[in-house]
Design a protein around this motif. Structure first.
Motif, PDB file in Angstrom:
ATOM      1  N   VAL A 163       0.838  -1.193   0.000  1.00 38.37           N
ATOM      2  CA  VAL A 163       0.000   0.000   0.000  1.00 38.37           C
ATOM      3  C   VAL A 163       0.872   1.241   0.000  1.00 38.37           C
ATOM      4  N   GLY A 164       0.306   2.345  -0.481  1.00 41.27           N
ATOM      5  CA  GLY A 164       1.045   3.584  -0.583  1.00 41.27           C
ATOM      6  C   GLY A 164       1.221   4.286   0.743  1.00 41.27           C
ATOM      7  N   ALA A 165       2.056   5.320   0.723  1.00 36.91           N
ATOM      8  CA  ALA A 165       2.287   6.114   1.930  1.00 36.91           C
ATOM      9  C   ALA A 165       0.989   6.759   2.395  1.00 36.91           C
ATOM     10  N   ASN A 166       0.866   6.909   3.705  1.00 35.47           N
ATOM     11  CA  ASN A 166      -0.269   7.590   4.349  1.00 35.47           C
ATOM     12  C   ASN A 166      -1.613   6.930   4.073  1.00 35.47           C
ATOM     13  N   SER A 167      -1.599   5.626   3.830  1.00 35.02           N
ATOM     14  CA  SER A 167      -2.855   4.921   3.565  1.00 35.02           C
ATOM     15  C   SER A 167      -3.331   4.088   4.750  1.00 35.02           C
ATOM     16  N   ILE A 168      -2.459   3.818   5.701  1.00 29.04           N
ATOM     17  CA  ILE A 168      -2.853   3.057   6.898  1.00 29.04           C
ATOM     18  C   ILE A 168      -3.212   4.074   7.982  1.00 29.04           C
ATOM     19  N   THR A 169      -4.490   4.304   8.132  1.00 27.69           N
ATOM     20  CA  THR A 169      -4.946   5.401   9.006  1.00 27.69           C
ATOM     21  C   THR A 169      -5.995   4.977  10.024  1.00 27.69           C
TER      22      THR A 169
END
Length: 369
Positions: free
Chosen positions: A137-143
């Motif tokens: 997954v891309g950056a800043n996608s696990i939130t």
């Protein structure tokens, strides 16, 4: 079907031909009916014999049969699927437990690999709960924090996850097996270093530069199974497998293990493993688009087409450039594109993009003019 394998009809006809013509052999007569039933069963025996014969041929095998055969024949081991890892940044004060869950907005979950107290801000290493590229997954996608963790208010991943690979396909496993057969591996020749590197789970391909830094030095350049630059973890894994460096002694400017033969490489060889350098391929073009497609959809479709092409040519021994003409044809084949003009590949309208010896082409941006 092999010419040596007879069909039911061929068996029947041959058997009837071997029976004297003094007997009635027409359909419906006893001679024909008995021969027919034998032909049916004999055809099954032929097919079974063919399946047994094919087990000798790696090209005809798949799945577990292939896995077992290439290991028995050459010691080649199928690479297993791996789970993507990621560094998560957290805000809050409390204690993260090994096993705590975090996720993306579309519920791709990551599990903490460590127990760690955090005060105000901190980071942890986590791993996707599913194997394969789904965890990439891309950056800043696990939130998301699916289950409330006391004291923590926010989570994110400043960088993309890494090293999530699918199980090695039958085709890729066969290719590695055939490479080992076609490129004789002798003690520490170039083929040997490539074989060692590619046997590590996560490595998609490798190059070797001999004598790159003097006598007895070897540089091994790798890309991962997604045909992208390798992560630092993957580079380190390959380095440890081929020629561990150990600890660095600043007083003597030496490594404790490097070149000692504690890895696969022979004593006296100094092997440096590095990742290929990403060469972004940026596309700009003017298009006539089909109704029903947004600009974002078309850009994604173009990007996907070119990404697959770049994977095909990654570390190619034949092609060391990205073809301008090929890019144009791929744009035209993308869903939503009716026509294209003024195609620029890395700013150039007509020129191919040369890929350096230590580079791998990766998809950059797509701009619609």
């Amino acid at each position: 079907m092999s010419a040596n394998v007879k069909t039911e009809e061929q068996i029947l006809q041959d058997m009837l031909n071997n029976i004297s013509n003094i007997y009635e052999k027409s359909v419906g007569y006893l001679t024909y009916d008995i021969t027919k039933t034998n032909a049916i069963e004999l055809a099954k025996v032929y097919q079974y014999a063919l399946s047994i014969a094919n087990l000798r041929l790696v090209k005809d095998l798949s799945g577990d049969d292939l896995t077992a055969r290439v290991y028995d024949n050459k010691g080649t081991v199928r690479k297993v699927a791996t789970k993507a890892k990621v560094v998560l940044a957290l805000e809050g004060t409390g204690k993260i437990q090994k096993g705590d869950l975090f996720s993306t907005a579309n519920n791709i979950q990551f599990i903490s690999l460590e127990t760690k107290p955090i005060t105000e801000i901190g980071s942890i290493l986590a791993e996707c709960t599913q194997s394969g590229v789904i965890g990439m997954v891309g950056a800043n996608s696990i939130t998301q924090i699916p289950i409330t963790l006391p004291g923590f208010t926010e989570v994110t991943n400043p960088n993309a996850s890494y090293d999530g690979f699918e199980e090695e396909t039958d085709e890729a496993l066969k290719q590695r097996y055939y490479d080992a057969l076609r490129n004789p591996i002798t003690s520490n020749n170039q083929a040997h270093f490539i074989y060692w590197a590619k046997s590590v789970t996560g490595v998609g391909n490798a190059k070797v530069i001999p004598l790159w830094n003097g006598d007895l030095t070897v540089k091994v350049i790798i890309i991962d199974s997604n045909m992208q630059p390798a992560s630092a973890d993957l580079v380190n894994t390959v380095q440890e497998y081929i020629d561990p460096k150990g600890e660095y002694d600043s007083n003597t400017n030496t490594w404790s293990l490097w070149g000692t033969g504690t890895g696969q490489s022979a004593i006296g060889n100094y092997c440096s493993v590095v990742s290929a350098i990403a060469k972004n391929i940026d596309i700009a073009c003017s298009i006539s688009k089909d109704n029903g497609y947004s600009d974002e959809e078309i850009k994604a479709n173009i990007s996907n087409k070119i990404t697959e092409y770049l994977k095909e040519i990654a570390f190619s021994t034949i092609v060391n450039y990205v073809s301008n003409a090929k890019v144009i044809s791929l744009i035209l084949s993308a869903n939503g594109v009716l026509d294209v003009q003024n195609v620029k590949v890395n700013g150039s309208i007509n020129n191919n993009v040369i890929i350096g010896e230590e580079e791998v082409a990766v998809m950059g941006t797509v701009t619609l003019l």
